[in-house]
Design an enzyme around this catalytic site. Structure first.
Site, PDB file in Angstrom:
ATOM      1  N   HIS A  63      31.198  44.233  45.630  1.00 16.21           N
ATOM      2  CA  HIS A  63      31.525  45.266  44.640  1.00 16.21           C
ATOM      3  C   HIS A  63      30.811  44.966  43.326  1.00 16.21           C
ATOM      4  O   HIS A  63      31.030  43.920  42.723  1.00 16.21           O
ATOM      5  CB  HIS A  63      33.042  45.342  44.410  1.00 16.21           C
ATOM      6  CG  HIS A  63      33.769  46.070  45.496  1.00 16.21           C
ATOM      7  ND1 HIS A  63      35.014  46.614  45.318  1.00 16.21           N
ATOM      8  CD2 HIS A  63      33.416  46.339  46.781  1.00 16.21           C
ATOM      9  CE1 HIS A  63      35.407  47.210  46.439  1.00 16.21           C
ATOM     10  NE2 HIS A  63      34.457  47.040  47.349  1.00 16.21           N
ATOM     11  N   TYR A  91      41.710  50.769  38.905  1.00 14.57           N
ATOM     12  CA  TYR A  91      42.858  50.297  38.118  1.00 14.57           C
ATOM     13  C   TYR A  91      43.284  51.468  37.236  1.00 14.57           C
ATOM     14  O   TYR A  91      42.489  51.963  36.434  1.00 14.57           O
ATOM     15  CB  TYR A  91      42.452  49.122  37.236  1.00 14.57           C
ATOM     16  CG  TYR A  91      42.185  47.833  37.959  1.00 14.57           C
ATOM     17  CD1 TYR A  91      40.942  47.567  38.538  1.00 14.57           C
ATOM     18  CD2 TYR A  91      43.172  46.862  38.077  1.00 14.57           C
ATOM     19  CE1 TYR A  91      40.702  46.374  39.208  1.00 14.57           C
ATOM     20  CE2 TYR A  91      42.935  45.650  38.741  1.00 14.57           C
ATOM     21  CZ  TYR A  91      41.700  45.426  39.304  1.00 14.57           C
ATOM     22  OH  TYR A  91      41.466  44.240  39.966  1.00 14.57           O
ATOM     23  N   PRO A  96      48.832  39.616  38.820  1.00 16.00           N
ATOM     24  CA  PRO A  96      47.701  39.909  39.720  1.00 16.00           C
ATOM     25  C   PRO A  96      46.677  40.899  39.153  1.00 16.00           C
ATOM     26  O   PRO A  96      45.634  41.112  39.752  1.00 16.00           O
ATOM     27  CB  PRO A  96      48.380  40.488  40.955  1.00 16.00           C
ATOM     28  CG  PRO A  96      49.684  41.010  40.457  1.00 16.00           C
ATOM     29  CD  PRO A  96      50.091  40.120  39.338  1.00 16.00           C
ATOM     30  N   LYS A 104      43.075  36.882  39.601  1.00 10.19           N
ATOM     31  CA  LYS A 104      42.657  35.517  39.269  1.00 10.19           C
ATOM     32  C   LYS A 104      43.424  34.429  40.009  1.00 10.19           C
ATOM     33  O   LYS A 104      43.109  33.252  39.866  1.00 10.19           O
ATOM     34  CB  LYS A 104      42.804  35.287  37.754  1.00 10.19           C
ATOM     35  CG  LYS A 104      41.818  36.097  36.917  1.00 10.19           C
ATOM     36  CD  LYS A 104      40.382  35.753  37.275  1.00 10.19           C
ATOM     37  CE  LYS A 104      39.386  36.759  36.724  1.00 10.19           C
ATOM     38  NZ  LYS A 104      38.098  36.690  37.445  1.00 10.19           N
ATOM     39  N   TYR A 124      36.049  39.268  34.737  1.00 11.40           N
ATOM     40  CA  TYR A 124      36.451  39.738  36.070  1.00 11.40           C
ATOM     41  C   TYR A 124      35.611  39.071  37.164  1.00 11.40           C
ATOM     42  O   TYR A 124      36.147  38.601  38.164  1.00 11.40           O
ATOM     43  CB  TYR A 124      36.304  41.263  36.163  1.00 11.40           C
ATOM     44  CG  TYR A 124      37.043  41.861  37.345  1.00 11.40           C
ATOM     45  CD1 TYR A 124      36.419  41.990  38.586  1.00 11.40           C
ATOM     46  CD2 TYR A 124      38.369  42.278  37.230  1.00 11.40           C
ATOM     47  CE1 TYR A 124      37.106  42.516  39.683  1.00 11.40           C
ATOM     48  CE2 TYR A 124      39.057  42.801  38.324  1.00 11.40           C
ATOM     49  CZ  TYR A 124      38.406  42.915  39.546  1.00 11.40           C
ATOM     50  OH  TYR A 124      39.084  43.427  40.627  1.00 11.40           O
TER      51      TYR A 124
HETATM   52  C1  PHB Z   1      44.328  43.267  46.265  1.00 10.22           C
HETATM   53  O1  PHB Z   1      43.420  43.808  46.921  1.00 10.22           O
HETATM   54  O2  PHB Z   1      45.382  42.850  46.793  1.00 10.22           O
HETATM   55  C2  PHB Z   1      44.168  43.128  44.768  1.00 10.22           C
HETATM   56  C3  PHB Z   1      42.943  43.448  44.198  1.00 10.22           C
HETATM   57  C4  PHB Z   1      42.775  43.315  42.820  1.00 10.22           C
HETATM   58  C5  PHB Z   1      43.832  42.889  42.040  1.00 10.22           C
HETATM   59  C6  PHB Z   1      45.070  42.564  42.618  1.00 10.22           C
HETATM   60  C7  PHB Z   1      45.235  42.691  43.997  1.00 10.22           C
HETATM   61  O3  PHB Z   1      43.675  42.791  40.683  1.00 10.22           O
END
Ligand code: PHB
Ligand code: APR
Length: 389
Positions: free
Chosen positions: A72, A200, A292, A296, A384
């Site tokens: 990505h 997000y 989450p 990280k 990130y």
């Molecule tokens: C996930 O795919 O479980 C996931 C991805 C990004 C995040 C948190 C969880 O920031």
């Protein structure tokens, strides 16, 4: 029984550390309180920094990941009626790898088995003794029989609810914690992801995240009250709420389906200092937890493993203790930057019960600055994709 490094915990941290040390001729034993099947049944995140990928390649455990992962180069941020993309590649020259943590753990177990790595499952009563001496040892019980492992070092890789952190006396330990007044309700569904990158999304109804594991396995989250339980949410209610929290263009084309996993996780920021006491080293979730939002958790465990592995190799191969003496300082320096990023990303996109009209204006201004300012997007992107080890 004797080993060089006794490792408590058979999750990603313990397995990766054990494999890296073993590949360099250092003897280890991993003590895991659950079964392998139980450990592999845990659904966790799936965004890997390139630093983690490099570590898996160093451990020669990255073949399946390199074949099956998704690369990505950016992510979508949405807030209210606006959305924008943060281009990791353009801003940092780097990217993230999408590959489920469950698969990482599976690959690590297979690699340990292939090298006859020593892992004891279903251990009970693991206790770390004399960690502040040069002759530490660990005792545990399996099927009613007591065992003792004498070792040079103990790696506490036993997660937030393990015994290692509490082995360090309260007079030595300093703990820092922030609890968030909400959780994430997550589901896994055998449906195609709604977009080819993560989304997000902050909305007046709360946060949502659209993620994935592969082209036919999607992972979605919505912010929910801590009082909720998974059984409070039917699949239909989840999909309806998710669609109300993401941009219309995605909501319209989202393919829903039955959840094959549904769970709620509370959000917490936590760090314990120091991460070393005598011959005991804390690694991964045993020492720190992040919300989450910044993906990280696994990635900070990886940098701990990197520093600890290098420090132990330097000790055994060169008789030089500088790496282990500086482990806590180096690990914490990177961990606190990940804690800050995870806290900031959570503050940016979630609804807080005590938020007033002013707070919402500040949140909107934060998002607008990120959207409009290349340097702000570059700071987000650098954090990130992963700050340097
Ligand atoms: C996930 O795919 O479980 C996931 C991805 C990004 C995040 C948190 C969880 O920031
Ligand atoms: N004795 C032996 N094993 C234990 C004990 C104990 N007293 N307590 C916990 N464990 C085991 C758990 O069963 C688990 O398998 O330690 C392991 C810790 O693994 P994780 O909690 O996954 O922590 P870590 O390996 O540091 O991985 C960090 O993985 O779980 C995610 O959110 C976490 O993303 C983060 C990353």
């Amino acid at each position: 029984m004797r080993t060089q490094v006794a490792i408590v915990g058979g999750g990603p941290s313990g397995l990766l550390l054990s494999h890296l040390l073993h590949r360099n001729g250092i003897d280890t034993i991993v003590l895991e309180r659950k079964t392998k099947e139980y450990v592999l049944s845990r659904i966790r995140a799936g965004v890997l920094e390139t630093g983690f990928v490099d570590l898996m390649r160093e451990a020669k455990v990255a073949d399946r990941m390199d074949k099956e992962c998704m690369i990505h180069d950016g992510t979508v941020i949405s807030y209210g009626n606006s959305q924008f993309r943060i281009d990791f590649k353009e801003l940092t020259g780097s990217h993230v790898v999408v590959y489920g943590q469950t698969e990482v753990t599976r690959d690590l177990y297979e690699a340990r088995d292939a090298m006859d790595g020593k892992i004891v499952f279903n251990t009970e009563g693991v206790t770390i003794h004399d960690a502040d001496t040069v002759t530490p040892y660990v005792t545990y019980n399996v099927s009613g029989a007591e065992h003792r492992i004498d070792c040079d070092f103990v790696a506490g890789c036993d997660g937030f609810h393990g015994v290692s952190r509490n082995t360090i006396p309260l007079s030595v330990r300093r703990e820092y914690e922030k609890l968030y007044p909400f959780g994430w309700l997550g589901i896994l569904s055998e449906t195609p992801p709604v977009h080819d990158e993560l989304i997000y999304s902050g909305s007046d109804r709360g946060f949502a995240l659209c993620s994935m594991r592969n082209q036919n396995l999607s992972r979605y989250y919505i912010q929910c009250p801590l009082s909720d339980t998974p059984s409070d949410w039917t699949d239909a209610a989840f999909w309806q709420e998710l669609k109300r929290r993401i941009p219309e263009e995605f909501a319209e084309k989202l393919i829903s389906g039955p959840s094959i996993e549904k769970s709620i996780a509370p959000l917490r920021s936590f760090v314990t200092e120091p991460m070393r006491w005598g011959r005991l080293f804390l690694c991964g979730d045993a020492a720190h937890i992040v919300p989450p939002t910044g993906a990280k958790g696994l990635n900070t465990a990886a940098s701990d493993v990197h520093y600890l592995n290098n420090g132990l190799l330097q000790f055994y191969q060169e008789g030089n203790s500088e790496g282990i003496d500086r482990y806590s300082e180096k690990a914490l320096a990177r961990i606190w930057k990940a804690e800050r990023f995870s806290w900031a990303a959570t503050k940016l996109l979630h609804n807080f019960p005590d938020q007033n009209a002013f707070d919402l204006k500040i949140q909107q201004a934060d998002v607008d600055f990120l959207s409009d300012n290349r340097e702000a997007r570059s700071v987000f992107a650098q954090n990130y994709v992963g700050l340097p080890y």
